[in-house]
Design an enzyme around this catalytic site. Structure first.
Site, mmCIF file in Angstrom:
data_model
loop_
_atom_site.group_PDB
_atom_site.id
_atom_site.type_symbol
_atom_site.label_atom_id
_atom_site.label_comp_id
_atom_site.label_asym_id
_atom_site.label_seq_id
_atom_site.Cartn_x
_atom_site.Cartn_y
_atom_site.Cartn_z
ATOM 1 C CG PHE A 110 37.253 29.023 35.236
ATOM 2 C CD1 PHE A 110 37.098 28.421 33.902
ATOM 3 C CD2 PHE A 110 37.337 30.284 35.003
ATOM 4 C CE1 PHE A 110 36.877 28.951 32.822
ATOM 5 C CE2 PHE A 110 37.140 31.031 33.946
ATOM 6 C CZ PHE A 110 36.771 30.401 32.688
ATOM 7 C CE LYS A 111 32.919 27.646 30.822
ATOM 8 N NZ LYS A 111 34.164 26.846 30.732
ATOM 9 C CG ASP A 112 31.385 26.555 40.069
ATOM 10 O OD1 ASP A 112 30.473 26.122 39.275
ATOM 11 O OD2 ASP A 112 32.083 25.440 40.447
ATOM 12 C CG LEU A 115 27.831 30.605 35.651
ATOM 13 C CD1 LEU A 115 28.243 29.233 34.615
ATOM 14 C CD2 LEU A 115 26.646 31.068 34.792
#
Ligand SMILES: *Cc1c(COP(=O)(O)O)cnc(C)c1O
Length: 500
Positions: A110-112, A115
């Site tokens: 989920f950090k995409d 980022l």
């Protein structure tokens, strides 16, 4: 919208300054300095992910132009970056089981979502500040952030990205994802030691005045893609609105009906974005904070005492193995009505004693909005197995923690609001744990994680995300290993030699 520090000791800044600085000079976090107005212009049921994102970004990025906002959103969320047209599709494997899949980005975590947007927010911020030096993003990673940051910043003009990871502290897949990274401006370095050693090495670089000066002379400035940056939090508010819109358009809820969100939590960034969505008027009943055995947060939400004096356990959900959840400071700032004195005091206590305790009124406020419990590894495995058996739906270990805690909530609380579970990683990103939960744990002991990816696909009939399926054919491009003490010296050589 302007921003100021949660600790009260820094001047008010514009949105782009907050994004560029990351952390406030007094050590606090930047939070909105003005009242957050309820949404009215956002077209929820009919709006696409990108339309909702643009409306929300505009709200918070006062000094960004409409073009800069559109450009950021269109570059971050498109067919090339996300493998699903909805960006964050809402899966419904069964009645009353709503799973918001946040893992369709380029690295399957989920950090995409944050980022992919952050580099564009930073470029515009650097242009506004008139600083034309090249920015070096330095990141220490325990797994997911590093790869997401590499994909976000690769070949972005004006940036170099350096990622340090603990040589033996990440999974085989995570390591391969990073060491095969392509891009002209990327540096990936393994560090001998664990995540703490890696992180202290990066801190040492940031505090090395001589090194900073030398690199400044060579035309560089440092920054981090840290999860406390407002530019990482903001993009996460969007999917809470999107999920609500999806439920509305499927006629699962009525306009204005409240729902619960269940969030597998580590640094408190994801769930805090849910809090801001609620502050904007999204009908959220409760935010359910799901922790693993490192249950500092659930203890805090249930008792009002934050106590990090305990040992850190390695669990099946490693991205949640955290004892200090830095984004919590922002939440406390908000629920105390921006009382920076109290925040500064609690953070000082945390720093000096590893512990602080909040007053009763703040605790009541906290418990009105949040509910929390945790799941241990056995419960996590059982949840993966049961969910697959019952619904033919595969959970990764982090999302399984969320589902387990949601079940506990339903058992204990008499609350029948609809719940949406946030899925933070693809099960293929944590293939080893997922497969061992599903099948007899000894069966696949001898296999590499790359082989396990294929076995998991065959056994469950699910699809492997493209970026992970391609891993085995990619050449390893980064092989450097350093000692933590060598990191400053090594960085200087790497950056200055590269330039010559
Ligand atoms: C980072 C991460 C989390 C924790 O999110 P926070 O915003 O730090 O609370 C949960 N699951 C996965 C897979 C992650 O990568």
């Amino acid at each position: 919208m302007r921003y100021y520090s949660t600790r009260g000791g820094a001047k008010t800044v514009t949105a782009s300054e907050a994004v560029l600085k990351g952390l406030a000079p007094d050590g606090g976090l930047y939070a909105p300095a003005e009242t957050i107005k309820p949404y009215s212009e956002i077209n929820l049921p009919g709006g696409s992910y990108r339309e909702i994102a643009k409306a929300i970004f505009s709200r918070f990025l006062g000094n960004y132009s409409p073009f800069e906002i559109s450009h950021t959103v269109d570059s971050a969320y498109n067919e090339a970056t996300f493998d699903h047209p909805s960006v964050t599709p809402l899966a419904q494997p069964a009645d009353q089981l709503n799973i918001l899949e946040l893992w369709h980005g380029p690295t399957s975590a989920f950090k995409d979502i944050a980022l992919q947007a952050l580099p564009h927010l930073l470029i515009a911020a650097a242009q506004k500040s008139g600083d034309d030096r090249e920015t070096v993003i330095l990141t220490a990673t325990s797994g997911d952030t590093g790869k997401s940051a590499l994909e976000g910043f690769r070949d972005v003009p004006g940036f170099k990205i350096v990622v340090y990871f603990p040589e033996k502290g990440v999974s085989e897949i995570q390591k391969l994802q990073m060491t095969t990274q392509e891009g002209k401006n990327v540096y990936v370095v393994a560090v001998r030691g664990n995540f703490d050693h890696t992180q202290s090495g990066v801190k040492q670089i940031f505090s090395d005045r001589d090194l900073t000066l030398r690199l400044e002379k060579a035309g560089y400035r440092f920054s981090s893609a840290n999860s406390i940056n407002w530019g990482r939090l903001l993009p996460q508010i969007v999917y809470y609105f999107y999920a609500y819109g999806q439920l509305l358009s499927r006629a699962e809820i009525r306009e204005g009906e409240k729902i619960n969100f269940i969030v597998p939590t580590g640094n408190f960034g994801n769930i805090l974005a849910g809090y801001y969505a609620r502050r904007m008027g999204l009908p959220v009943n409760r935010l359910i904070c799901a922790a693993n055995r490192n249950n500092v947060l659930s203890d805090f939400i249930n008792s009002g005492i934050y106590d990090k004096n305990r040992s850190l356990h390695s669990t099946l959900s490693p991205s949640m193995d955290i004892l200090v959840s830095s984004n919590l400071e922002r939440l406390l700032f908000e629920i105390t009505g921006h009382d920076s004195e109290r925040i500064a005091f609690w953070m000082k206590e945390l720093n000096e004693k590893g512990r602080y305790s909040i007053d009763r009124e703040t605790l009541r406020e906290l418990q009105d909005l949040f509910w929390s419990d945790y799941a241990d590894d056995q419960e996590t495995q059982d949840t993966i197995t049961e969910t697959f058996r019952e619904y033919n739906y595969l959970l990764d270990p982090h999302t399984a923690v969320g589902k387990n805690v949601f079940t506990k909530y339903l058992e204990r609380e008499n609350d029948r609001h609809r719940g949406v579970i946030l899925a933070t990683a693809s099960p293929y990103k944590f293939t080893g744990s997922t497969i061992r939960a599903l099948f007899e744990s000894n069966l696949y002991k001898e296999h590499s994680e790359l082989e396990l990816i294929k076995i998991l696909a065959l056994e469950t009939g699910t699809a492997v995300p493209k970026n992970l399926a391609e891993l085995e054919d990619k050449p390893v491009l980064h092989r450097q290993v350093v000692d933590p003490a060598e990191m400053p010296e090594h960085l200087q050589k790497m950056l200055i030699n590269h330039r010559e």
